[in-house]
Design an enzyme around this catalytic site. Structure first.
Site, mmCIF file in Angstrom:
data_model
loop_
_atom_site.group_PDB
_atom_site.id
_atom_site.type_symbol
_atom_site.label_atom_id
_atom_site.label_comp_id
_atom_site.label_asym_id
_atom_site.label_seq_id
_atom_site.Cartn_x
_atom_site.Cartn_y
_atom_site.Cartn_z
ATOM 1 C CG HIS A 52 0.021 -0.087 2.602
ATOM 2 N ND1 HIS A 52 0.440 -0.616 3.192
ATOM 3 C CD2 HIS A 52 -0.292 0.704 3.694
ATOM 4 C CE1 HIS A 52 0.688 -0.187 4.153
ATOM 5 N NE2 HIS A 52 0.181 0.802 5.081
ATOM 6 C CG HIS A 54 0.337 4.118 4.582
ATOM 7 N ND1 HIS A 54 -0.786 3.726 5.448
ATOM 8 C CD2 HIS A 54 -0.302 5.386 3.998
ATOM 9 C CE1 HIS A 54 -1.627 4.097 5.935
ATOM 10 N NE2 HIS A 54 -2.090 4.861 4.598
ATOM 11 C CG HIS A 57 4.169 0.192 4.343
ATOM 12 N ND1 HIS A 57 4.053 -1.130 4.838
ATOM 13 C CD2 HIS A 57 4.412 1.375 5.632
ATOM 14 C CE1 HIS A 57 3.378 -1.008 6.329
ATOM 15 N NE2 HIS A 57 3.362 -0.150 6.078
ATOM 16 C CG HIS A 108 -4.091 0.304 6.671
ATOM 17 N ND1 HIS A 108 -4.024 0.637 7.797
ATOM 18 C CD2 HIS A 108 -2.289 0.786 6.254
ATOM 19 C CE1 HIS A 108 -2.731 1.356 8.098
ATOM 20 N NE2 HIS A 108 -1.649 1.400 7.219
ATOM 21 C CG ASP A 130 0.994 -0.985 8.158
ATOM 22 O OD1 ASP A 130 1.206 -2.158 7.855
ATOM 23 O OD2 ASP A 130 0.534 -0.048 7.756
ATOM 24 C CG HIS A 168 4.122 -2.205 11.441
ATOM 25 N ND1 HIS A 168 4.483 -0.764 11.610
ATOM 26 C CD2 HIS A 168 3.038 -1.270 10.540
ATOM 27 C CE1 HIS A 168 3.810 -0.496 10.338
ATOM 28 N NE2 HIS A 168 3.791 -0.018 10.036
HETATM 29 FE FE FE Z 1 2.778 0.741 8.121
HETATM 30 ZN ZN ZN Z 2 0.017 1.773 6.186
#
Ligand code: FE
Ligand code: ZN
Length: 258
Positions: A52, A54, A57, A108, A130, A168
């Site tokens: 994704h 973010h 990442h 997410h 995530d 994570h």
């Molecule tokens: Fe993350």
């Molecule tokens: Zn994320």
């Protein structure tokens, strides 16, 4: 085939999978620890898989592309670095001799994808970014509880021995919450002490297994009477026990303030 979580930032893992000096990397939020690992192990980076958009990442993708010839794969429905091979749920490709299937897991983020890899004689691999964490799930930044419930249902239906590679190390705080939801779940209590032990020795708690997550993760247990009852007690209003989406929404809000 070797699987290795590279710690990044305060609690991210960048997963490296390697075989015969070839490697793939998942969600490289930074390049430096990846380049160091490739160098130390004498690996050539073949592909980068992104779940994704973010930054924790993706921020390592550009420097890794400058330093290597890696092919970049990422979700079609999110903004990605130029040159990324755009993937949608149901797409398949092969990298490192593993056939990878793409699964849509919105929640997410709106276009979040997961990578499911199968190979002979080894437990399947899931890189879920995530979306699913050990003992928990991602925050709903862009998606709805209904989308997250559907995404988690899809992941929960994968084979029991699927290795769950989350992005994570959130396990201990997730398990603290899980124990508040289901204090009578003995598998959960046992797992919590195992993970506390691992973290005390600075070891990752991951990868987890799907079959195990189904036993201990409240977000995969939204149809279990004890979990429904706890969500209802927290909400202070009745929840239809046949409405896992309402249970998930309540659990997610509770966890946000826990
Ligand atoms: Fe993350
Ligand atoms: Zn994320």
């Amino acid at each position: 085939m070797n699987l290795l979580p590279i710690p990044a930032f305060s609690d991210n893992y960048i997963w490296i999978l390697h075989h015969r000096q070839q490697a793939i990397v998942v969600d490289p939020g930074e390049a430096q620890p990846v380049l160091q690992a490739l160098d130390r192990l004498g690996l050539t980076l073949q592909a980068i898989l992104i779940t994704h958009h973010h930054g924790d990442h993706t921020d390592g993708v550009a420097p890794l592309c400058q330093a290597t010839q890696a092919v970049v794969y990422g979700p079609a429905r999110e903004s990605m670095p130029a040159g990324t091979v755009a993937l949608r749920g149901g797409d398949a490709f092969s990298a490192l001799g593993v056939s990878w299937r793409v699964i849509d897991v919105p929640g997410h983020t709106a276009g979040h994808i997961a990578y499911y890899g199968e190979q002979p004689d080894q437990a399947p691999l899931l890189f879920c970014g995530d979306t699913l964490f050990s003992g928990g799930c991602g925050r709903l930044f862009e998606g709805t509880p209904a989308q997250m419930q559907a995404s988690l249902d899809t992941l929960a239906a994968l084979p029991d021995d699927t290795r769950v590679c989350c992005a994570h190390e959130y396990t201990l705080s997730n398990l603290k919450f899980a124990c508040a939801v289901e204090p009578g779940n003995t598998a959960l209590l046992q797992y919590q002490s195992l993970c506390q032990d691992l973290r005390a020795r600075h070891q990752p708690t991951l990868p987890s297994r799907i079959g195990h997550e189904r036993d201990i993760n409240p977000f995969l247990r939204t149809r279990v009477p004890a979990v429904v009852a706890a969500a209802q007690a927290h909400a202070g209003t009745p929840i239809d026990r046949c409405d896992p989406v309402a249970v998930l929404a309540q659990l997610r809000e509770w966890k946000n303030i826990f």
